[in-house]
Design an enzyme around this catalytic site. Structure first.
Site, PDB file in Angstrom:
ATOM      1  N   GLY A 289       0.848  -1.206   0.000  1.00  0.00           N
ATOM      2  CA  GLY A 289       0.000   0.000   0.000  1.00  0.00           C
ATOM      3  C   GLY A 289       0.872   1.241   0.000  1.00  0.00           C
ATOM      4  O   GLY A 289       1.806   1.337   0.782  1.00  0.00           O
TER       5      GLY A 289
ATOM      6  N   LEU B 168      -7.470   8.394   1.041  1.00  0.00           N
ATOM      7  CA  LEU B 168      -7.029   9.782   1.285  1.00  0.00           C
ATOM      8  C   LEU B 168      -5.959   9.838   2.357  1.00  0.00           C
ATOM      9  O   LEU B 168      -5.026  10.634   2.285  1.00  0.00           O
ATOM     10  CB  LEU B 168      -8.221  10.650   1.713  1.00  0.00           C
ATOM     11  CG  LEU B 168      -9.314  10.844   0.666  1.00  0.00           C
ATOM     12  CD1 LEU B 168     -10.509  11.529   1.288  1.00  0.00           C
ATOM     13  CD2 LEU B 168      -8.770  11.662  -0.491  1.00  0.00           C
TER      14      LEU B 168
ATOM     15  N   GLY C 221      -5.554   0.327   8.803  1.00  0.00           N
ATOM     16  CA  GLY C 221      -4.553  -0.202   9.731  1.00  0.00           C
ATOM     17  C   GLY C 221      -4.712  -1.676  10.048  1.00  0.00           C
ATOM     18  O   GLY C 221      -3.991  -2.185  10.900  1.00  0.00           O
ATOM     19  N   ARG C 222      -5.612  -2.329   9.345  1.00  0.00           N
ATOM     20  CA  ARG C 222      -5.777  -3.784   9.499  1.00  0.00           C
ATOM     21  C   ARG C 222      -5.761  -4.278  10.943  1.00  0.00           C
ATOM     22  O   ARG C 222      -6.712  -4.071  11.663  1.00  0.00           O
ATOM     23  CB  ARG C 222      -4.700  -4.490   8.706  1.00  0.00           C
ATOM     24  CG  ARG C 222      -5.230  -5.026   7.412  1.00  0.00           C
ATOM     25  CD  ARG C 222      -4.235  -5.909   6.717  1.00  0.00           C
ATOM     26  NE  ARG C 222      -4.324  -5.666   5.292  1.00  0.00           N
ATOM     27  CZ  ARG C 222      -3.298  -5.423   4.490  1.00  0.00           C
ATOM     28  NH1 ARG C 222      -2.078  -5.380   4.974  1.00  0.00           N
ATOM     29  NH2 ARG C 222      -3.502  -5.225   3.229  1.00  0.00           N
TER      30      ARG C 222
ATOM     31  N   ASP D  65       0.574   1.938   8.238  1.00  0.00           N
ATOM     32  CA  ASP D  65       0.062   1.142   9.359  1.00  0.00           C
ATOM     33  C   ASP D  65       0.969   1.163  10.590  1.00  0.00           C
ATOM     34  O   ASP D  65       0.538   0.811  11.682  1.00  0.00           O
ATOM     35  CB  ASP D  65      -0.129  -0.323   8.928  1.00  0.00           C
ATOM     36  CG  ASP D  65      -1.142  -0.468   7.817  1.00  0.00           C
ATOM     37  OD1 ASP D  65      -1.890   0.483   7.574  1.00  0.00           O
ATOM     38  OD2 ASP D  65      -1.179  -1.538   7.187  1.00  0.00           O
TER      39      ASP D  65
HETATM   40  O1  F6P Z   1      -1.035  -1.708   4.211  1.00  0.00           O
HETATM   41  C1  F6P Z   1      -1.490  -0.426   4.027  1.00  0.00           C
HETATM   42  C2  F6P Z   1      -2.954  -0.378   3.856  1.00  0.00           C
HETATM   43  O2  F6P Z   1      -3.246   0.939   3.536  1.00  0.00           O
HETATM   44  C3  F6P Z   1      -3.782  -0.898   5.050  1.00  0.00           C
HETATM   45  O3  F6P Z   1      -3.928   0.016   6.066  1.00  0.00           O
HETATM   46  C4  F6P Z   1      -5.078  -1.254   4.403  1.00  0.00           C
HETATM   47  O4  F6P Z   1      -5.782  -2.233   5.115  1.00  0.00           O
HETATM   48  C5  F6P Z   1      -4.642  -1.773   3.090  1.00  0.00           C
HETATM   49  O5  F6P Z   1      -3.408  -1.162   2.793  1.00  0.00           O
HETATM   50  C6  F6P Z   1      -5.610  -1.517   1.984  1.00  0.00           C
HETATM   51  O6  F6P Z   1      -5.069  -2.018   0.823  1.00  0.00           O
HETATM   52  P1  F6P Z   1      -5.732  -1.898  -0.614  1.00  0.00           P
HETATM   53  O7  F6P Z   1      -5.734  -0.453  -0.986  1.00  0.00           O
HETATM   54  O8  F6P Z   1      -4.856  -2.727  -1.465  1.00  0.00           O
HETATM   55  O9  F6P Z   1      -7.116  -2.430  -0.466  1.00  0.00           O
END
Ligand code: F6P
Length: 412
Positions: free
Chosen positions: A14, A303, A192-193, A145
């Site tokens: 990401g 964003l 932030g998973r 994250d």
């Molecule tokens: O790992 C960074 C991140 O922005 C996480 O916070 C988020 O869960 C994930 O990437 C989202 O990824 P994508 O844009 O590939 O769905």
């Protein structure tokens, strides 16, 4: 002295609003250290496997371009979420990678990414050692994250936290302006998973003139929906506008993500991560149904990781520093390592680049310590705020053209 060969750099995972500052740091230091060519992989290792790369000197022509790159969000080179198979699963892929590296006379391979991307550095450096290849492999940390082990924090986090803190203040102002006799609950969803660092950053909104969010829920603590309902309903007895921040990754006691309750999280990436989305919207609907008041959900979504107009100066400078430090480390013989940021002092805030074995970092997730949350698990403590505050300081004004920030864009 023997002439140096070439270096290649890729971006993965990401993106963030400062990932290109690390790229700029790699490029500038590689040039200063006399590497002949600096190549950029297009879309990380995935594009590299398709022989998609570019000579960065065809893209960056001046110090001004470096400055523009530092202010450009998202991955300039393109990113990927690509899991390199284990060596025994697919040795051909490794042979292919090393034959391209040899063809391009690459001596150093740098990958800017998060914990999944460090898995790539780990596998490639292990393979190179076992097979006797000369290339050095170095990781540069990156992720909003902030969940990488052994580094005080990650580049990208400070700027995302700054954007989140500022936007939370603005959301609170907006909601307070519109609530007179009718209550409203605003639920903000933050990325932030499995780590709540960014969600906790909404607490930065609590300042002299802003009361900040009322409740903050991180994925580190199981989410109890009944307790949540009771808490919000108690707050509504005292105030008309209630603002709640939730992480996209909050989970129920039984392990289900809250966003799964509304059918979200159907998409799974190469690393097995579910796409988390819809937590705030689900909870806003739930509260509206249970309490009968107006509710609104706000998703910061992409964003929060691309708002370079709100980037932190500390973050941009540190991102640049770690990029340069990786080149220096590889040039001095290191491999299979990731550059880390060490906090040297808090007041005044100072940091320095360090280095760690990537095996201790790849595929690990650093979460918020439980004692940085209050007892009820619905707000962060002062220790948490003190940790973040130095990372959001200063700004890095964009170059404005016709009223909007200008970016450096890849010319194909
Ligand atoms: O790992 C960074 C991140 O922005 C996480 O916070 C988020 O869960 C994930 O990437 C989202 O990824 P994508 O844009 O590939 O769905």
């Amino acid at each position: 002295m023997a002439k140096k060969g070439n270096i290649i750099v890729g971006q993965s995972g990401g993106p963030t609003s400062v990932i290109n500052s690390s790229l700029a740091g790699v490029y500038k230091t590689a040039k200063e250290r006399g590497f002949h060519k600096v190549y950029g992989m297009l879309h990380g290792i995935q594009g590299f496997l398709d022989e998609q790369y570019v000579d960065l000197s065809t893209q960056i022509h001046s110090d001004m371009d470096i400055e523009l790159l530092k202010r450009t969000p998202s991955a300039f080179l393109g990113s990927c979420r690509y899991k390199l198979p284990d060596i025994h699963e697919n040795p051909e892929i490794y042979e292919k990678i090393f034959s391209i590296l040899d063809k391009l006379n690459i001596e150093v391979f740098i990958y800017i990414g998060g914990n999944d991307s460090m898995d790539t550095i780990k596998k490639l450096s292990d393979y190179a050692i076992v097979k006797g290849h000369r290339q050095k492999f170095l990781g540069v940390p990156k992720t909003i994250d902030n969940d990488l082990a052994l580094t005080d924090h990650t580049p990208g986090f400070g700027s995302a936290a700054k954007y989140i803190g500022a936007s939370t203040k603005e959301i609170i102002r907006d909601a307070q302006g519109l609530t007179y006799d009718k209550a409203m609950v605003t639920v903000i969803e933050v990325m932030g998973r499995n780590a709540g660092w960014l969600t906790g950053a909404t607490a930065l909104a609590k300042t002299e003139e802003c009361e900040g969010p009322d409740l903050i829920y991180l994925p580190e603590v199981a989410f109890d929906i009944e307790k949540f309902l009771k808490k919000v309903s108690d707050l509504l007895k005292k105030k008309v506008s209630v603002v709640v921040a939730v992480s996209e990754g909050i989970k129920l006691d039984d392990g289900r993500y809250v966003c799964e309750l509304s059918g979200g999280a159907n998409y799974v990436d190469a690393f097995g991560h579910k796409q988390l989305q819809g937590t705030a919207s689900y909870l806003a609907g739930f509260l509206k149904h249970e309490l009968g008041c107006k509710t609104r959900s706000v998703e910061f979504s992409t964003l929060q990781r691309s708002a370079s107009h709100m980037a932190s100066r500390v973050d941009i400078n540190e991102a640049f520093m770690v990029g340069g430090a990786a080149v220096k480390a590889a040039d001095e013989g290191d491999t299979g390592k990731m550059v880390v940021i060490d906090r040297v002092s808090d007041d005044p805030y100072m940091s320095a680049a360090g280095i760690y074995d990537v095996h201790k970092i790849a595929n690990n997730e650093k979460t918020v310590p439980r004692n940085w949350l209050n007892k009820e698990g619905n707000f962060v403590t002062d220790d948490f705020i003190n940790y973040i505050e130095p990372l959001i300081q200063g700004d890095y004004q964009p170059f404005m053209v016709n009223g909007l920030p200008q970016h450096l864009v890849l010319k194909k």
